[in-house]
Design a protein around this motif. Structure first.
Motif, short mmCIF file in Angstrom:
data_model
loop_
_atom_site.label_atom_id
_atom_site.label_comp_id
_atom_site.label_asym_id
_atom_site.label_seq_id
_atom_site.Cartn_x
_atom_site.Cartn_y
_atom_site.Cartn_z
N ALA A 25 0.81 -1.22 0.00
CA ALA A 25 0.00 0.00 0.00
C ALA A 25 0.85 1.26 0.00
CB ALA A 25 -0.94 0.00 1.21
N GLN A 26 2.15 1.14 0.23
CA GLN A 26 3.04 2.30 0.23
C GLN A 26 3.50 2.59 -1.19
OE1 GLN A 26 6.09 1.93 3.43
NE2 GLN A 26 4.94 0.10 3.99
N SER A 27 3.37 3.83 -1.61
CA SER A 27 3.75 4.17 -2.99
C SER A 27 5.24 3.95 -3.24
CB SER A 27 3.37 5.62 -3.30
OG SER A 27 3.98 6.52 -2.38
N ALA A 28 6.06 4.06 -2.19
CA ALA A 28 7.51 3.86 -2.36
C ALA A 28 7.87 2.41 -2.62
CB ALA A 28 8.25 4.36 -1.12
N SER A 29 6.95 1.47 -2.36
CA SER A 29 7.29 0.06 -2.54
C SER A 29 7.56 -0.29 -4.00
CB SER A 29 6.16 -0.83 -1.98
OG SER A 29 4.99 -0.70 -2.77
N MET A 30 6.93 0.42 -4.92
CA MET A 30 7.11 0.11 -6.34
C MET A 30 8.58 0.24 -6.75
SD MET A 30 5.51 1.96 -9.67
CE MET A 30 6.00 1.47 -11.32
N ALA A 31 9.19 1.38 -6.40
CA ALA A 31 10.59 1.58 -6.76
C ALA A 31 11.50 0.61 -6.02
CB ALA A 31 11.00 3.02 -6.45
N ALA A 32 11.11 0.26 -4.78
CA ALA A 32 11.96 -0.61 -3.97
C ALA A 32 12.06 -2.02 -4.53
CB ALA A 32 11.42 -0.66 -2.55
N ILE A 33 11.06 -2.48 -5.31
CA ILE A 33 11.08 -3.85 -5.83
C ILE A 33 11.21 -3.89 -7.35
CG2 ILE A 33 9.81 -4.77 -3.86
CD1 ILE A 33 7.28 -4.77 -5.51
N THR A 34 11.59 -2.77 -7.96
CA THR A 34 11.80 -2.73 -9.41
C THR A 34 13.26 -3.05 -9.72
OG1 THR A 34 10.05 -1.10 -9.77
CG2 THR A 34 11.75 -1.27 -11.46
N PRO A 35 13.53 -3.97 -10.63
CA PRO A 35 14.91 -4.41 -10.86
C PRO A 35 15.72 -3.39 -11.63
CG PRO A 35 13.44 -5.48 -12.41
CD PRO A 35 12.56 -4.72 -11.46
N PRO A 36 17.00 -3.24 -11.27
CA PRO A 36 17.88 -2.45 -12.12
C PRO A 36 18.08 -3.20 -13.44
CG PRO A 36 19.12 -3.59 -10.40
CD PRO A 36 17.66 -3.83 -10.12
N PRO A 37 18.35 -2.50 -14.55
CA PRO A 37 18.68 -1.07 -14.64
C PRO A 37 17.47 -0.15 -14.76
CG PRO A 37 18.92 -2.08 -16.77
CD PRO A 37 18.50 -3.18 -15.84
N VAL A 38 16.25 -0.68 -14.60
CA VAL A 38 15.07 0.17 -14.65
C VAL A 38 15.07 1.08 -13.42
CG1 VAL A 38 12.55 0.23 -14.73
CG2 VAL A 38 13.79 -1.63 -15.85
N VAL A 39 14.79 2.36 -13.64
CA VAL A 39 14.73 3.33 -12.55
C VAL A 39 13.32 3.92 -12.51
CG1 VAL A 39 15.60 5.52 -11.64
CG2 VAL A 39 17.18 3.88 -12.71
N ALA A 82 10.02 -12.17 -11.17
CA ALA A 82 10.96 -13.00 -10.41
C ALA A 82 11.78 -12.12 -9.48
CB ALA A 82 11.86 -13.78 -11.36
N TYR A 83 12.22 -10.95 -9.98
CA TYR A 83 12.98 -10.03 -9.14
C TYR A 83 12.10 -9.45 -8.04
CZ TYR A 83 15.85 -6.08 -7.68
OH TYR A 83 16.58 -5.18 -6.93
N ARG A 84 10.87 -9.08 -8.38
CA ARG A 84 9.95 -8.52 -7.39
C ARG A 84 9.71 -9.52 -6.25
NH1 ARG A 84 6.03 -4.30 -9.39
NH2 ARG A 84 4.51 -5.32 -8.03
N ALA A 85 9.58 -10.79 -6.58
CA ALA A 85 9.38 -11.81 -5.55
C ALA A 85 10.60 -11.90 -4.63
CB ALA A 85 9.12 -13.17 -6.20
N TRP A 86 11.79 -11.91 -5.23
CA TRP A 86 13.03 -11.99 -4.44
C TRP A 86 13.18 -10.77 -3.52
CZ3 TRP A 86 17.38 -8.71 -4.87
CH2 TRP A 86 18.47 -9.11 -4.08
N ARG A 87 12.94 -9.57 -4.06
CA ARG A 87 13.11 -8.35 -3.27
C ARG A 87 12.06 -8.25 -2.17
NH1 ARG A 87 16.24 -5.40 -1.40
NH2 ARG A 87 15.37 -3.36 -1.83
#
Length: 315
Positions: free
Chosen positions: A22-36, A135-140
């Protein structure tokens, strides 16, 4: 219409998983690099009807996106693209309790590519990479929410207060880290002794802390890397979470903090040379503070106190 589904389990209760997403900041926290991900406009906590405007940077390509949050409930929500690279995009986030300590996260997406030749190609590329993305989102998500076995805790059966005070009496200019080295305890334990008030905040709530800091206006940041220490004043709202990192990129400086190293956060009220100081301290697994955020204004201090009191009141 194209559909995609992904499911994984995380060792965290339903309420923690739902609150994290529910936190808007979570999206960036679980997005894989090199995507910003750079969020332009969104409330800290997403609710029914809220809109979230952000840019996905795929290398040099910026993709502007506007999403609306719908069907919010205790077990999930929907984000619907209002403007973006797809002709249609609906993403349902569902949280299914497996037992009291485990939750299944289910992502179901239905989308349609744009007929535009360029954006159709971009959308196709994004679709082909969805398995890697999730897969990255699950790991993070597991990394951020699951309890780390054997991690360093604040001890409950030892009291360093007397030893710290005695050492300070003989060495009044000693730093907390020097006292910790001399006594064989951790810097976090020393800081807890030297503070008037202490709140220990779980890593599960790290994104809440970072979102709170972004409301402070001017903020003083102290970063330590080994023996090197840097202190800089930044505009709090400019801080962006991207993967493992918290970044401030400004004309005069680039500040990159690896917030993934956080084991827990200490919120401290400490006496200083000019009165009380109010700070969030990121503590690593060894019990050392590698980053500290100080309030700089009365308004920020008031928000800090409100946050800590609300956290303490949680069951």
């Amino acid at each position: 219409m194209i559909r995609y589904r992904h499911r994984f389990q995380v060792r965290a209760p339903l309420t923690s998983v739902a609150d994290f997403h529910a936190q808007s900041a979570s999206m960036a926290a679980i997005t894989p690099p090199p995507v910003v991900v750079r969020v332009h406009q969104a409330p800290n906590r997403l609710d029914e009807g809220d809109e979230m405007e952000f840019t996905l940077w795929l290398g040099p390509l910026p993709i502007r996106w506007l999403a609306r949050i719908e069907d919010v409930g205790p077990t999930g929500f929907v984000d619907r693209q209002l403007r973006g690279p797809f002709g249609h995009w609906v993403h349902r986030h569902s949280f299914v309790p497996v037992d009291e300590t485990t939750t299944a996260v289910v992502d179901e997406i239905s989308f349609r590519l744009q007929p535009h030749p360029f954006w159709g190609l971009v959308g196709l590329g994004m679709w082909l990479n969805l398995p890697l993305l999730f897969a990255y989102r699950a790991w993070r998500t597991r990394q951020l929410l699951e309890t780390q076995a054997g991690a360093w805790p604040l001890p409950e059966d030892s009291d360093w207060s007397g030893a710290v005070q005695n050492y300070l009496a003989e060495n009044p200019r000693a730093r907390a880290i020097d006292i910790a080295d001399a006594l064989g305890c951790t810097e976090a334990e020393v800081l807890s002794v030297l503070s008037d008030s202490v709140w220990k905040i779980s890593k599960v709530d790290l994104l809440k802390v970072l979102a709170e800091i972004r409301t402070w206006g001017d903020v003083m940041v102290l970063v330590r890397n080994g023996d090197a220490v840097a202190e800089v004043e930044v505009q709090a709202e400019g801080g962006q979470v991207s993967g493992d990192w918290l970044n401030w990129i400004e004309a005069g400086y680039n500040l990159h903090i690896r917030c993934a190293a956080t084991h827990h956060v200490l919120a401290l009220i400490r006496p200083g040379k000019r009165g009380l100081t109010y700070s969030f301290n990121l503590v690593n697994q060894a019990g050392q503070v590698f980053c500290r955020f100080y309030t700089r204004t009365p308004a920020a201090t008031a928000r800090f106190l409100t946050f800590c009191q609300a956290y303490q009141a949680q069951p």
